[in-house]
Each structure stands twice: as structure tokens, then as C-alpha cells.
Design an enzyme around this catalytic site. Structure first.
Site, mmCIF file in Angstrom:
data_model
loop_
_atom_site.group_PDB
_atom_site.id
_atom_site.type_symbol
_atom_site.label_atom_id
_atom_site.label_comp_id
_atom_site.label_asym_id
_atom_site.label_seq_id
_atom_site.Cartn_x
_atom_site.Cartn_y
_atom_site.Cartn_z
ATOM 1 N N ASP A 1 -5.440 8.754 10.795
ATOM 2 C CA ASP A 1 -3.925 8.309 10.838
ATOM 3 C C ASP A 1 -3.429 9.023 12.242
ATOM 4 O O ASP A 1 -3.663 9.944 12.469
ATOM 5 C CB ASP A 1 -3.102 8.954 9.653
ATOM 6 C CG ASP A 1 -3.206 7.876 8.519
ATOM 7 O OD1 ASP A 1 -3.149 6.677 8.916
ATOM 8 O OD2 ASP A 1 -3.338 8.473 7.647
ATOM 9 N N GLU B 1 0.862 -1.130 0.052
ATOM 10 C CA GLU B 1 -0.051 -0.094 -0.010
ATOM 11 C C GLU B 1 1.080 1.211 -0.175
ATOM 12 O O GLU B 1 1.650 1.468 0.725
ATOM 13 C CB GLU B 1 -0.824 -0.075 1.303
ATOM 14 C CG GLU B 1 -1.885 -0.786 1.377
ATOM 15 C CD GLU B 1 -2.843 -0.791 2.522
ATOM 16 O OE1 GLU B 1 -2.656 0.268 3.364
ATOM 17 O OE2 GLU B 1 -3.272 -1.744 2.756
#
Lengths: 406, 268
Positions: free
Chosen positions: B60, B49
């Protein structure tokens, strides 16, 4: 006495649609983790809206705790000095905690309790929403954590002290530009991990559905009172209504009852900062483009890669690169006109209002008044311009002295 | 059949599981990212990824946020990332998917983004801020191009909704192990195996688990139910050490050793 304004509600009165859209704008661009909490919030909000005891509880709080209805005040000396239409102030600065933000935090704190959640988080820029959230949480005995950009902690320190005194924990945000946008990011990240027991009391009409709807509806008391007070005082509606727009909560609350039912001209005022170059202002509607930020599709200040621009405003509460999706819709349909007011105009207006009216308006509200004066000059002496004086300026006194190098 | 479908068909045939690292494009620079991708491929990683740095990544944690900030501060642009990928993908065997905010896809334009990504040899996208309810247009355009749109299921997703997400997903399903942001955790929630096991019965698609996974013990725990394991922060932290004085070669060697350890645990 005109009675027609209730006769033909605009189709906009029913927005957002079932997908949380105001025309093209709005929606829900959030991580999957948050979707269930947003669904739960929407369901509880709708249930509460249909529950007369909820509305009664909120109305009593707004009357006895906040001090509503807020007055509508004729700025006589300012009007004389301007030489145009009469200028009236809707005095949200006289609310408990000194701004309009409390209208929404009390409603959302009640929703928090109804959902059985036991912890509250919030973001704040100018600190007014943080104070209003800390106040609502102290009132109901809920623990409260406020995310605030480090830069805003510095320039709005009186509000930081108030929040702490009411038992809120302040978490300074040191990422990015250390202002409102970064505070929203941190609050969202907290919520990602705390969503089961925590409600995020978002402060503006931004973010994913249903926040723009809920905050607008709780703030609409401003516009409803203005309509009522105008009919009592003038026997008619005002000839123009002006409010400042950062995320756009006081403006949405002021405008929505007018948008829904009348053709009164509405003027939103964005932060023009130092100039019109990227990074020097916070005028998303004036200089931005539709895009995605903080969970909704709306006008935003971004580069060609979709990275959010840094923004600037002397006023912490307007220092934000996005705007509520409903404002984007009103811009697209032309229902609201948006103007941009520079830092120096807002600062000069702060001085003028202090000396001619004996009121210290918040720097945010000073933007609205500056353009309210402009609008009044465009109109005749028999006309009425109402400006939303969204908050008090005591919090800004030190920052204004610093900006002037005093 | 996309490259990702082929990968999982092969793995299933051989009764193997995928190890899928996440890396941030342009941290600390694109040349390093290219070397890193080749290193991970050489170590035997099954899919990578590639995170497209974004200014406001709300899903995040601090480690990936900081890597995005480093890359953006260094001036990395989307076109340069895709050019770098184009130069690397033909020489590696693991498929590449991008982790990319819808803010970026919308600004570039859905068609343009997909066409450029495909031209760069990218096989799919994970769009962490686009829930299934908003994804119809993007999903249709991905399908036209046989480009995988990997959707996410989380511990807060009601089961009925998880089934709907599984139906709309392609390539694989990304099961988020924890309600929270990305970042290394010492332990995973005890019900993750049960939840993935349940989802396993609802769909033919491979299910890969991410968020919080950082240790061989996590891989051991998930092996019986998951088709793959995604590791982000534990990799990105090792790259972040470059900022603190670790050499680029040292960081590559550290990541390579970690990937090998995870791979040997997963397919022991």
C-alpha cells in the site's frame, strides 16, 4: 584430531526445501508483483553458486577488499576476570566497514550485476548494513538508496555520514516506529514499483525465500573460518559458540556450518530490552509466537489480531519484531538455545570489554558477549567459548553517552 | 453460487460493468464506516472491498497506509470490524469482500477467520500478501464454505503463471494495473488493456482491475476489457479529509458524488 564432524551431516544442512521452508518456517508471503523477481533471484543465485568464477571473484574481494579471514582472538583478561572457560572472539568487527554485513552485500552486489539490474535499494537499522551496501555499490559503481528509520538516523549518525560520503542516498522513514521494521516496509514498497531494474539487498536472514538462504550462505564464511581456525589453534572444535540475533544474520552465518556438521552447543542472544513486557524488548524467539511478517513465516512479536508489536532495544540492529525463519526452525528442533540479554547488561558488557580488552564492541555484539561470559562461567577452564564479535562499537559511542545522560 | 457469482452473472446479462470501491474499516471510526457502506450501496456501487487495517501493509501507498494507521491508532479491533459488518450487510445489496493480510488470518486461525467473516455476511477475501504458491490450504477451506478467494495477477506475472492463478481464483480475478503500490495515478500503463484482454481469453472468471484507478477516463479506457474497476486511494483520500477538518457528512457527500460519477461513466 576429531574427523567425525564431516561424516554425518545433519538433515538440516539441506534446508530450505524447494518451497523455501526450514521445517514449518519460511516461505514467501509477498504480493504477487514481487514473485517473479524472487524467482529470478533464486535462479541467479543457484547459477552463481555453481559457477567457479563467481566464487573466485567473491573470495578475492573478501580477501583483498574486506580483509578476510577475520582473526579469532583470545580475550585473555576477560577470561581471567570471568573465571570460567576461555573466551575467544571471532573478530568480524575488523572487516572493512566494521561488521559482518559486508560478507553478504558484496555477494548480492555481484548477483545484481549478473541479473543485469542497475539500481540497488537496502534497509538498515544500526546503519552497518547500509554502510556495507553503500560500500559494495561504490565499489561496483551502482546507484544505492538506503531506507533508514528516522529514529535510527538519529542514533547512528556516524554511519549515515559514511553512507552519504560513498554516494548513497538516505531516505529517512517516518512511518510506524521509525526503526528497522519500518525501513523494511519502505524498501519493499520501493521494490514493488522498481522490481524490473532494481535489486533489493536485504540485510538479514529474514524476508521471503530466497533471502534467508542467500544471506545465510554468504555469511557462512564466519562459521567456516571459525571451524578452520579452531582446528588449527585447538586441534578441535569449540565447546560452545555464541552470537547475537536480531534478524539473525551473523548468528546464522556463524551457526550454519556447525549445525550442518557438528553437535557443538550454539547459543543465540536476543535483545531483552528493558523488561519482558510487550513493547519493552525485541526477543521474538523468547517471547513471540509463529506468525507472518515481511514475507516469511517465523517467530514474531504480534498482538492477538496479528498486528506487529512495537519493540525496544538500546541496540538499533536488534530492534526488530521478527527473526529469520531458520532460527525459528533451530529453536523448534532444539539445535540452538536462545537467551535474552537486557539493555543494561549489554551496556555494562560494552564498558567491560572496552576496559579489559581495548575493544569497543557494537552494542549488538555486546549482547552476545554478555551471554558468552555467562556461558563461560557455566564451563570449566579447559573449555573454549567462541563469541561472534559481529561489529565495532564506534558508531554507538554517542548513543551510549546519551543513554547514560552524559 | 456465491453472492459474487450472482452479481457478475447479472451484470454480464445486462452488459454492465462493476464499480467497486475500497474503504478502510474504522477510519476514522466504525460507525462512520457503517454509514459509508450504506452510502456506497445507495449510490449503486456493485461490490465493496473493506480493508482490514494492518500494521505493515507493504503493497500500500501513503494514502491507504495513513488510513490504516489512523484506524489502528483509534484502537479498532478485528472482532469489532466484523460485528459492524454483521450489522450492515443484511441491509445492503452489494457483496462485501475483505482485503486482509495473511498475518491477521494466520494469527486468528484460518477456520475461525472464515467462519466469523461468513457470519458477518462477508462473501470473499483478497489476501494481498499470499501468492498462489502459498494459498493451497486457505483456498481449500474457502472452497468448502463457498467463500470466494480472489487472487491477484500483476504486470510482472508470467503468462503461464497467470493461467494457474486464474484456475485457483474464485469470485473474480483482481488484475493489478501497475507494478507498484496502491495509489492514484494520472495515467495507466498503455499495455493494461492488452494484458487484461489476453487474460480475458484464458478464463471464464470476471476480471476486475485495480491499483492506480482514480479518474473517469481510466474507467472509460478499461470498460471494453474489464468486468469491474476497483478504486481505493481516491475514496480513502476523501475520507482522510475528515482529519483535516472536513465534516463526516461532507466526506460522505463527496464520496457519494465521486462514486456516482464513476458509475455513470462505467455504465453509460
Amino acid at each position: 584430531m576429531p574427523t567425525s564432524f564431516l561424516d554425518s551431516p545433519s538433515p538440516d544442512a539441506s534446508l530450505p526445501d524447494e518451497n523455501g521452508r526450514f521445517g514449518d518456517f519460511g516461505g514467501r508471503y509477498v504480493p504477487e508483483t514481487l514473485v517473479r523477481a524472487l524467482d529470478q533471484l533464486e535462479a541467479e543465485y543457484i547459477k552463481a553458486k555453481e559457477d567457479p568464477s563467481f566464487q573466485q571473484q567473491l573470495d578475492i574481494l573478501l580477501r583483498d577488499f574486506v580483509g578476510r579471514a577475520s582473526p579469532m582472538y583470545f580475550a585473555k583478561r576477560l577470561t581471567e576476570a570471568t573465571g570460567g572457560a576461555q573466551i575467544w572472539f571471532k573478530r568480524e568487527d575488523l572487516n572493512h566497514t566494521g561488521a559482518h554485513k559486508i560478507n553478504s552485500t558484496l555477494g548480492q552486489a555481484l548477483l545484481t550485476l549478473r541479473m543485469g539490474k542497475t539500481r540497488v535499494i537496502a534497509e538498515t537499522g544500526a546503519g552497518q548494513h547500509g554502510v556495507a551496501t553503500a560500500t559494495a555499490c561504490a565499489h561496483f559503481g551502482l546507484p544505492c538508496i538506503v531506507y533508514m528509520g528516522e529514529e535510527d538516523v538519529r542514533r547512528q549518525s556516524p554511519n549515515v555520514q559514511s553512507m552519504k560520503m560513498m554516494g548513497a542516498e538516505i531516505r529517512p522513514v517516518t512511518t510506524g516506529s521509525r526503526t528497522l521494521r519500518d525501513a523494511v516496509n519502505e524498501a519493499m514498497r520501493d521494490w514493488m514499483g522498481s522490481v524490473e531494474d532494481t535489486h533489493y539487498i536485504l540485510g538479514s536472514v529474514v524476508g521471503p525465500h530466497p533471502f534467508p538462504l542467500i544471506v545465510r550462505d554468504y555469511q557462512s564464511v564466519i562459521g567456516r573460518e571459525t571451524i578452520e581456525q579452531s582446528r588449527e589453534r585447538f586441534g578441535r572444535l569449540p565447546d560452545a559458540v555464541v552470537a547475537c540475533v536480531g534478524g539473525g544474520s551473523n548468528a546464522a552465518g556463524m551457526f550454519f556450518p556447525f549445525v550442518a556438521n557438528t553437535d557443538v552447543p550454539l547459543i543465540g542472544v536476543e535483545a531483552g530490552g528493558r523488561n519482558d513486557q510487550p513493547g519493552e524488548h525485541a526477543s521474538s524467539l523468547t517471547y513471540g509466537k509463529p506468525g507472518v511478517l515481511h514475507g516469511s513465516f517465523s517467530y514474531v512479536l504480534q498482538d492477538e489480531d496479528g498486528q506487529t508489536d512495537d519493540v525496544h532495544s538500546a541496540s538499533a540492529g536488534l530492534d526488530y519484531p521478527g527473526v529469520g525463519p531458520e532460527h525459528s526452525h533451530w529453536k523448534a528442533t532444539g539445535r540452538v538455545e536462545y537467551r535474552s540479554c537486557r539493555d543494561d547488561e549489554a551496556l555494562a558488557t560494552f564498558d567491560l570489554i572496552a576496559k579489559t580488552e581495548g575493544i569497543l564492541p557494537a552494542l549488538e555484539s555486546s549482547h552476545a558477549i554478555a551471554k558468552g561470559i555467562e556461558v563461560a562461567k557455566e564451563r570449566g577452564k579447559d573449555e573454549i567459548v567462541v563469541v561472534c564479535l559481529s561489529g565495532r562499537g564506534d558508531k554507538d559511542a554517542a548513543e551510549i553517552r546519551r543513554l547514560r545522560g552524559e | 453460487m456465491s453472492k459474487i457469482d450472482d452479481l457478475f452473472n447479472n451484470l454480464r446479462r445486462n452488459n454492465q460493468k462493476a464499480f467497486m470501491p475500497f474503504v478502510t474499516a474504522g477510519d476514522p471510526d466504525l460507525e462512520f464506516t457503517a454509514d459509508l457502506l450504506r452510502t456506497l450501496d445507495a449510490a449503486g456501487c456493485h461490490l465493496v472491498e473493506v480493508g482490514i487495517p494492518y500494521s505493515d501493509p507493504i503493497a500500500d501507498g501513503p494514502v491507504i497506509q495513513a488510513s490504516y494507521t489512523r484506524a489502528l491508532d483509534a484502537g479498532v479491533k478485528l472482532d469489532a470490524i466484523l460485528e459492524m459488518l454483521k450489522s450492515v450487510t443484511s441491509g445492503i445489496s452489494m457483496p462485501v469482500v475483505t482485503m486482509v493480510s495473511y498475518a491477521i488470518i494466520y494469527r486468528v486461525g484460518i477456520d475461525d477467520y472464515l467462519d466469523k467473516a461468513i457470519a458477518a455476511g462477508v462473501s470473499g477475501a483478497i489476501v494481498p500478501d499470499m501468492p498462489v504458491d502459498e494459498s493451497a490450504e486457505l483456498a481449500a477451506k474457502c472452497k468448502e464454505r463457498d467463500f470466494s478467494l480472489i487472487q491477484l495477477v500483476t504486470p510482472t506475472t508470467p503468462r503461464e503463471r497467470a493461467v494457474k492463478i486464474a484456475q485457483q481464483s474464485s469470485g473474480f480475478i483482481y488484475y493489478v494495473s501497475i507494478a507498484g503500490i496502491t495509489g492514484e495515478r494520472n495515467s495507466l500503463p498503455s499495455d493494461v488493456v492488452e494484458n487484461v484482454g489476453w487474460l480475458r481469453e484464458q478464463t471464464q472468471l470476471p476480471i476486475c482491475v485495480g491499483f492506480g484507478i482514480s479518474q473517469p477516463e481510466h474507467a472509460e479506457m478499461l470498460k471494453p476489457v474489464a468486468d469491474g474497476m476497483i478504486v481505493g486511494s481516491a475514496i480513502v483520500r476523501r475520507i482522510g479529509a475528515i482529519e483535516d477538518g472536513t465534516s463526516k457528512e461532507g466526506a460522505l457527500a463527496d464520496v457519494s458524488a465521486f462514486a456516482s460519477e464513476m458509475l455513470s461513466t462505467i455504465n453509460r
